[in-house]
Design a protein around this motif. Sequence first.
Motif, PDB file in Angstrom:
ATOM      1  N   GLY A   1      -6.625  45.977  36.590  1.00 48.42           N
ATOM      2  CA  GLY A   1      -6.801  47.403  36.388  1.00 48.42           C
ATOM      3  C   GLY A   1      -5.478  48.069  36.068  1.00 48.42           C
ATOM      4  O   GLY A   1      -4.408  47.449  36.170  1.00 48.42           O
ATOM      5  N   VAL A   2      -5.518  49.354  35.716  1.00 49.92           N
ATOM      6  CA  VAL A   2      -4.299  50.049  35.328  1.00 49.92           C
ATOM      7  C   VAL A   2      -3.326  50.155  36.497  1.00 49.92           C
ATOM      8  O   VAL A   2      -2.117  50.312  36.314  1.00 49.92           O
ATOM      9  CB  VAL A   2      -4.651  51.442  34.761  1.00 49.92           C
ATOM     10  CG1 VAL A   2      -5.102  52.391  35.876  1.00 49.92           C
ATOM     11  CG2 VAL A   2      -3.478  52.036  33.982  1.00 49.92           C
ATOM     12  N   GLU A   3      -3.845  50.033  37.726  1.00 44.58           N
ATOM     13  CA  GLU A   3      -2.962  50.116  38.891  1.00 44.58           C
ATOM     14  C   GLU A   3      -1.958  48.970  38.951  1.00 44.58           C
ATOM     15  O   GLU A   3      -0.962  49.053  39.682  1.00 44.58           O
ATOM     16  CB  GLU A   3      -3.781  50.150  40.184  1.00 44.58           C
ATOM     17  CG  GLU A   3      -4.589  48.898  40.468  1.00 44.58           C
ATOM     18  CD  GLU A   3      -5.938  48.901  39.791  1.00 44.58           C
ATOM     19  OE1 GLU A   3      -6.722  47.962  40.040  1.00 44.58           O
ATOM     20  OE2 GLU A   3      -6.242  49.838  39.011  1.00 44.58           O
ATOM     21  N   ALA A   4      -2.203  47.889  38.202  1.00 47.58           N
ATOM     22  CA  ALA A   4      -1.233  46.796  38.163  1.00 47.58           C
ATOM     23  C   ALA A   4       0.084  47.241  37.545  1.00 47.58           C
ATOM     24  O   ALA A   4       1.126  46.611  37.776  1.00 47.58           O
ATOM     25  CB  ALA A   4      -1.801  45.605  37.387  1.00 47.58           C
ATOM     26  N   TRP A   5       0.061  48.302  36.756  1.00 47.14           N
ATOM     27  CA  TRP A   5       1.274  48.773  36.076  1.00 47.14           C
ATOM     28  C   TRP A   5       1.786  50.110  36.611  1.00 47.14           C
ATOM     29  O   TRP A   5       2.906  50.506  36.298  1.00 47.14           O
ATOM     30  CB  TRP A   5       1.007  48.904  34.573  1.00 47.14           C
ATOM     31  CG  TRP A   5       0.883  47.601  33.871  1.00 47.14           C
ATOM     32  CD1 TRP A   5       1.885  46.858  33.332  1.00 47.14           C
ATOM     33  CD2 TRP A   5      -0.320  46.877  33.617  1.00 47.14           C
ATOM     34  NE1 TRP A   5       1.384  45.706  32.767  1.00 47.14           N
ATOM     35  CE2 TRP A   5       0.023  45.698  32.917  1.00 47.14           C
ATOM     36  CE3 TRP A   5      -1.669  47.100  33.907  1.00 47.14           C
ATOM     37  CZ2 TRP A   5      -0.918  44.749  32.510  1.00 47.14           C
ATOM     38  CZ3 TRP A   5      -2.610  46.163  33.506  1.00 47.14           C
ATOM     39  CH2 TRP A   5      -2.233  45.003  32.814  1.00 47.14           C
TER      40      TRP A   5
ATOM     41  N   VAL B   1      13.623  53.257  39.404  1.00 44.02           N
ATOM     42  CA  VAL B   1      12.923  52.154  40.065  1.00 44.02           C
ATOM     43  C   VAL B   1      12.277  51.275  38.997  1.00 44.02           C
ATOM     44  O   VAL B   1      11.644  51.773  38.061  1.00 44.02           O
ATOM     45  CB  VAL B   1      11.850  52.680  41.041  1.00 44.02           C
ATOM     46  CG1 VAL B   1      11.074  51.524  41.659  1.00 44.02           C
ATOM     47  CG2 VAL B   1      12.504  53.523  42.132  1.00 44.02           C
ATOM     48  N   ARG B   2      12.443  49.979  39.144  1.00 44.59           N
ATOM     49  CA  ARG B   2      11.833  49.007  38.240  1.00 44.59           C
ATOM     50  C   ARG B   2      10.721  48.263  38.990  1.00 44.59           C
ATOM     51  O   ARG B   2      10.966  47.647  40.028  1.00 44.59           O
ATOM     52  CB  ARG B   2      12.866  48.003  37.742  1.00 44.59           C
ATOM     53  CG  ARG B   2      12.279  46.878  36.907  1.00 44.59           C
ATOM     54  CD  ARG B   2      13.346  45.845  36.556  1.00 44.59           C
ATOM     55  NE  ARG B   2      12.803  44.797  35.720  1.00 44.59           N
ATOM     56  CZ  ARG B   2      12.249  43.680  36.167  1.00 44.59           C
ATOM     57  NH1 ARG B   2      12.167  43.458  37.468  1.00 44.59           N
ATOM     58  NH2 ARG B   2      11.782  42.774  35.334  1.00 44.59           N
ATOM     59  N   ALA B   3       9.487  48.336  38.468  1.00 41.99           N
ATOM     60  CA  ALA B   3       8.343  47.695  39.118  1.00 41.99           C
ATOM     61  C   ALA B   3       7.732  46.666  38.174  1.00 41.99           C
ATOM     62  O   ALA B   3       7.136  47.038  37.160  1.00 41.99           O
ATOM     63  CB  ALA B   3       7.299  48.731  39.513  1.00 41.99           C
ATOM     64  N   PRO B   4       7.863  45.364  38.450  1.00 41.60           N
ATOM     65  CA  PRO B   4       7.167  44.365  37.632  1.00 41.60           C
ATOM     66  C   PRO B   4       5.660  44.546  37.735  1.00 41.60           C
ATOM     67  O   PRO B   4       5.144  45.025  38.752  1.00 41.60           O
ATOM     68  CB  PRO B   4       7.611  43.032  38.253  1.00 41.60           C
ATOM     69  CG  PRO B   4       8.826  43.350  39.061  1.00 41.60           C
ATOM     70  CD  PRO B   4       8.661  44.761  39.522  1.00 41.60           C
ATOM     71  N   ALA B   5       4.954  44.215  36.674  1.00 46.99           N
ATOM     72  CA  ALA B   5       3.496  44.283  36.711  1.00 46.99           C
ATOM     73  C   ALA B   5       2.971  43.408  37.837  1.00 46.99           C
ATOM     74  O   ALA B   5       3.387  42.257  37.997  1.00 46.99           O
ATOM     75  CB  ALA B   5       2.914  43.831  35.373  1.00 46.99           C
ATOM     76  N   ARG B   6       2.075  43.952  38.637  1.00 48.37           N
ATOM     77  CA  ARG B   6       1.554  43.243  39.804  1.00 48.37           C
ATOM     78  C   ARG B   6       0.335  42.411  39.387  1.00 48.37           C
ATOM     79  O   ARG B   6      -0.823  42.806  39.579  1.00 48.37           O
ATOM     80  CB  ARG B   6       1.228  44.249  40.909  1.00 48.37           C
ATOM     81  CG  ARG B   6       2.480  44.860  41.511  1.00 48.37           C
ATOM     82  CD  ARG B   6       2.194  46.039  42.408  1.00 48.37           C
ATOM     83  NE  ARG B   6       1.543  47.138  41.719  1.00 48.37           N
ATOM     84  CZ  ARG B   6       2.171  47.970  40.890  1.00 48.37           C
ATOM     85  NH1 ARG B   6       3.450  47.811  40.637  1.00 48.37           N
ATOM     86  NH2 ARG B   6       1.513  48.957  40.296  1.00 48.37           N
TER      87      ARG B   6
END
Length: 639
Positions: free
Chosen positions: A268-272, A237-242
């Motif tokens: 915050g770290v949850e963005a990544w 899964v690829r998740a761009p930084a939010r």
Amino acid sequence: MRRGTKFATAGGSLVALALLAGSMAVSQPPPTGPDNAETPMVPVGLVAFDSCADALTELRAAATASVGPYGLAEDWGLKAAAIGGAESMARTFAGAPGDAAGQDAGTDYSTTNNHEAGADEPDLVKTDGRRIVTVTGGVLRVVDPVSRRVTGRLDLADGREELRWQEHRLLLLGDHALVLGEDPPRPADALRSIRRPGGTRLLLIDLAGRPLVLGTYRIQGSTVDARLTGDTARVVVRAPARLEFPLASEGTDQVRTERNRKVIARAGVEAWLPEYEWTAGPERHTGRVGCDRLSRPDRMTGAATLTVLSFDLTSDRLGDGDPVAVAADADTVYGTATSLYLAGQRPTPITGLPRWRPSPAEPITDIYQFDTAAPGRPRFLGTGSVPGRLINQYALSEWAGHLRVATTSGEFRDDGSTSESAVRVLRHDDGALVPVGMVGGLGRGERIYSVRYLGPVAYVVTFRQTDPLYALNLADPAAPRVTGELKITGYSAYLHPLPGERLLGVGQEADRQGRTKGVQVSLFDVRDPGQPDRLDQWHLPGGWSHAEHDPHAFLYRPDTGLVALPVDAGVRLLRVSDDTISEIGEVTHPAGNDSGRRQWGQPVRRSLVVGDVLWTVSEAGLRATDPASARSLAWIAAT
């Protein structure tokens, strides 16, 4: 100051075992001299973060350094291979010439046209010979190939029309199917304390009786691809930084960039770190990929996170996926029975250039290798880099302890003046994929259209106006070399090995100026690597085949010489003998009407064989056909 812990091996503590040890190789520009010698790539470390605070500090720093006026240095060239993103995921098997492994010789049914034996790939339809399973219109159907009727039906749309027309892919193991799809996000409600994550949507289906959903899994990000080795399905899964950057409508580039940097500083770290949830019956669990499961290469942009999930398909629940994550980017997955490789073009910073203009920087492809020989969570082995761009997963091949990689470097312009291609051989060495040999100068002024590795031999097709089919000898990893070349008009976008040291190429015919003229199938004799030759050609003017970009759509049966090739909306049935290609007939599916009352045919997407019957699949339904005559035997509508 560099933070984190650098591991020399992947053993030891939980963090080291899970994440990630090894090193990364930084590539140098391709050589300009005649001796094909490259400057050695310098290995550097892959780092596991000591804490979430350290992870946040370094992710913010990387994103701040790479952000521009239009946002993060996301890979505008990367095409995340989301469900149905077939152009970057060509498939079939790679064995020695004439080897029928993976082509179902000796079986009475065909399986997915996988790249490598022992690494099953998700597809639109699956069969185990007892049943045919497919999902169309958001409905999973099980078809009995003997009675030729639907024996099971399950609506997967969950009452959501946006999922009704989404493309789904399947992995099948015993009485369980794993369905891969995409899930738009849902807002939080009174029953949920968090916003339900969107992105990848997985469903575990029990097929023992009436089809039943055993559990679900959702995680932020898009599915790149998946592989099933043994009982373990691994989903990438690829998740761009939010990060929500303001619209770049006012101010100078410098002002917009500073505005974006402030957004990163507040994140915050949850963005990544992707958020996920999984269910098993009435149970519902939520979580987020932990900082102890995250690692990073020495160079990163902070633009995206790759997560590898592992699921035991013999279990009645999916669980949390046992995630392993890397702060990196990739759009290509290549898998063998024992290894999983993630590869993608390294993002470059976006400065003042418009998004649609290519970066002037030389492209570099980063590669990450995981050990998948054992069940469960994969073990990180190493990473490396090569100059240039991949065409798809067929540009990669693992053989005799080495990884071969074919790329095109330089800018491919209308005058074709600056591009060339090369094949490099890498070896795993103490956590790094280090180069041991290369052969370059292929197709100067052109780009790669297809690659096929067959043991110690490789075939590379480049094209701009004519099609050079290069034959390469890779038996000596330190000294790969070109042994022969065949120039013909047109090109092959997919190469398939046949018994008797032959190749079948699927692509486009073209005139001598490079203008395409319709689908063609070429039969090549490659017994003499110094003189490859074309034995025969089948050509349909103006036609196009989906198999040019997605070889899952290609079917070949070595026992009968049958080739089922999707062409336009139907399937052409061909027969390949020792030195000729002949046409049997065409299979089509019923036509419908659009709002203007014009007739349109449902494009046939896949073909498979069960016993002596050919089955074709479209959104309209399934047709059973006699492959020897193209005579229809039955039609099952997707109702």
